[in-house]
Enzyme design. Structure first.
Site, PDB file in Angstrom:
ATOM      1  N   HIS A 111      38.082  30.470  46.595  1.00 49.06           N
ATOM      2  CA  HIS A 111      39.196  31.236  46.003  1.00 49.06           C
ATOM      3  C   HIS A 111      40.055  30.173  44.770  1.00 49.06           C
ATOM      4  CE1 HIS A 111      41.834  28.980  49.031  1.00 49.06           C
ATOM      5  NE2 HIS A 111      42.744  28.968  48.287  1.00 49.06           N
ATOM      6  N   ASP A 141      34.410  30.516  52.072  1.00 48.86           N
ATOM      7  CA  ASP A 141      35.497  30.149  51.113  1.00 48.86           C
ATOM      8  C   ASP A 141      35.221  28.568  50.540  1.00 48.86           C
ATOM      9  OD1 ASP A 141      37.839  30.225  49.589  1.00 48.86           O
ATOM     10  OD2 ASP A 141      39.054  29.747  51.030  1.00 48.86           O
ATOM     11  N   SER A 219      44.789  23.869  48.429  1.00 46.72           N
ATOM     12  CA  SER A 219      43.270  24.467  48.872  1.00 46.72           C
ATOM     13  C   SER A 219      42.429  23.683  48.176  1.00 46.72           C
ATOM     14  CB  SER A 219      43.573  25.954  48.184  1.00 46.72           C
ATOM     15  OG  SER A 219      44.457  26.578  48.959  1.00 46.72           O
TER      16      SER A 219
END
Length: 371
Positions: A111, A141, A219
């Site tokens: 993402h 992911d 992230s």
């Protein structure tokens, strides 16, 4: 010349003026005297108390950061989006990543780079380096990008294992929250074996939960143990405000070590399955059915070989409903997919299926649906 005498009011005003002037003059002398008496002298700095040696655990954390920080990447992206008037606008994003090998491969979250037309990586205090996509795995992911011009001395992050983690052990996250580069936070392993929803009704299993502060921008960055080894990839937080609330999630290192080499060599990761197309989970739940209802069974697939029957649109019969895998109950599609992930490609699973309220067990081989 004769001066006219002053009126009584003028005389009183003159006397008042004279008194005020005298008072001001006296005040000036007084203030001058005070100022002269208290004229500041040059103040000497206070002496510094000796610090002494750092505590052992402090020095250990410092060493961990100094060793790991050069391996952590600050990733920025540029994406093109359409505005309300049909025109194109360039939006920017940011995240974290880490050096996987000396060939310039950088691992991050899917993402973070999703939809990006340009990606740049900044290592340590160096200049941003252009990077190109290598492979993505939305179901996990995870993504791998490669530096167009890798520096000579890349430092891959040491790899650990998530299999032997214990709740309560210390963990450390390094990333770029809110664009603040090379930020270190410390916490504990709060829980293990969590599930993290990703794409296409899939979930990453074995996810690590931590209370180490993780915020937007973290992230894709590494979660490390006290030995400075990678044990997870920081991926998500649970928060009403969007900022850290002490509940963060990291994709386990053992899964990363299976997916990333496949992305580097093939540009994709295996997608375990048995060759069925499930009915949408919301429709199944709305009908009050527990388990996985089959919309289609592909020809020549392991599911077809096992004799599984799909839902009959003409008659309305459910066909086979998968309610268990390897003895574990399956109530939702995400649970079913997670069990196939655990089993792995080229291994067999034992399905528990219901048809016309009769239960039976069948063995089915797990294949890579991308082949």
């Amino acid at each position: 010349m004769t001066l006219a005498p002053l009126s009584p009011l003028a005389r009183r005003a003159g006397l008042l003026f004279t008194a005020v002037a005298s008072l001001v003059a006296a005040s000036g002398l007084l203030l001058s005297g005070i100022s002269t008496a208290r004229e500041p002298r040059d103040a000497a700095p206070r002496s510094v108390s000796p610090r002494g040696a750092l505590l052992g655990d402090e020095q250990a954390v410092i060493n961990l950061f100094e060793q790991a920080a050069p391996s952590v990447a600050y990733i920025t992206t540029e994406s093109e989006q359409r505005n309300l008037f049909g025109g194109a606008e360039v939006s920017q994003g940011a995240g974290s990543g880490f050096v996987w090998d000396t060939q310039g491969h950088i691992v991050t979250n899917f993402h973070v780079v999703q939809g990006a037309r340009r990606v740049f990586v900044q290592l340590d205090a160096g200049k941003p380096i252009a990077a190109e996509p290598v492979g993505v795995a939305p179901e996990y992911d995870l993504a791998v990008i490669r530096l167009v011009k890798p520096p000579r001395e890349l430092r891959p992050i040491p790899l650990g294992s998530s299999r032997d983690l214990k709740i309560g052990q210390s963990v450390y996250a390094i990333g770029n929250p809110f664009g603040l580069q090379r930020t270190l936070t410390k916490g504990l392993v709060s829980a293990l074996d969590r599930e993290l929803p990703t794409a296409n009704f899939r979930e990453v299993v074995g996810v690590i939960q931590t209370d180490a502060a993780i915020n937007p921008g973290n992230s894709g960055g590494p979660l490390m143990d006290s030995a400075g080894r990678l044990i997870g990839v920081n991926s998500a937080i649970r928060s009403a405000s969007g900022s850290s609330s002490g509940i963060g999630f990291a994709i386990p290192a053992d899964l990363v070590n299976r997916v990333v080499p496949a992305l580097i060599s093939k540009g994709r990761a295996p997608l375990p399955g048995i060759g069925v197309t499930p009915v949408r989970p919301d429709l199944v739940a709305r009908a009050g059915v527990s388990g996985v209802v089959l919309a289609e069974v592909g020809r020549g697939t392991p599911a077809a070989a096992a004799g599984l029957q799909p839902y009959n649109r003409r008659t309305g019969e459910l066909g086979d409903v998968i309610v268990g895998v390897n003895g574990r109950p399956v109530e939702t599609l995400s649970t079913f997919v997670s069990e196939l992930e655990k089993a792995g490609v080229n291994n067999s699973v034992e399905l528990t299926v219901l048809r016309n309220e009769r239960e039976r067990k069948v063995k089915v081989k797990v294949i890579d649906l991308r082949d």
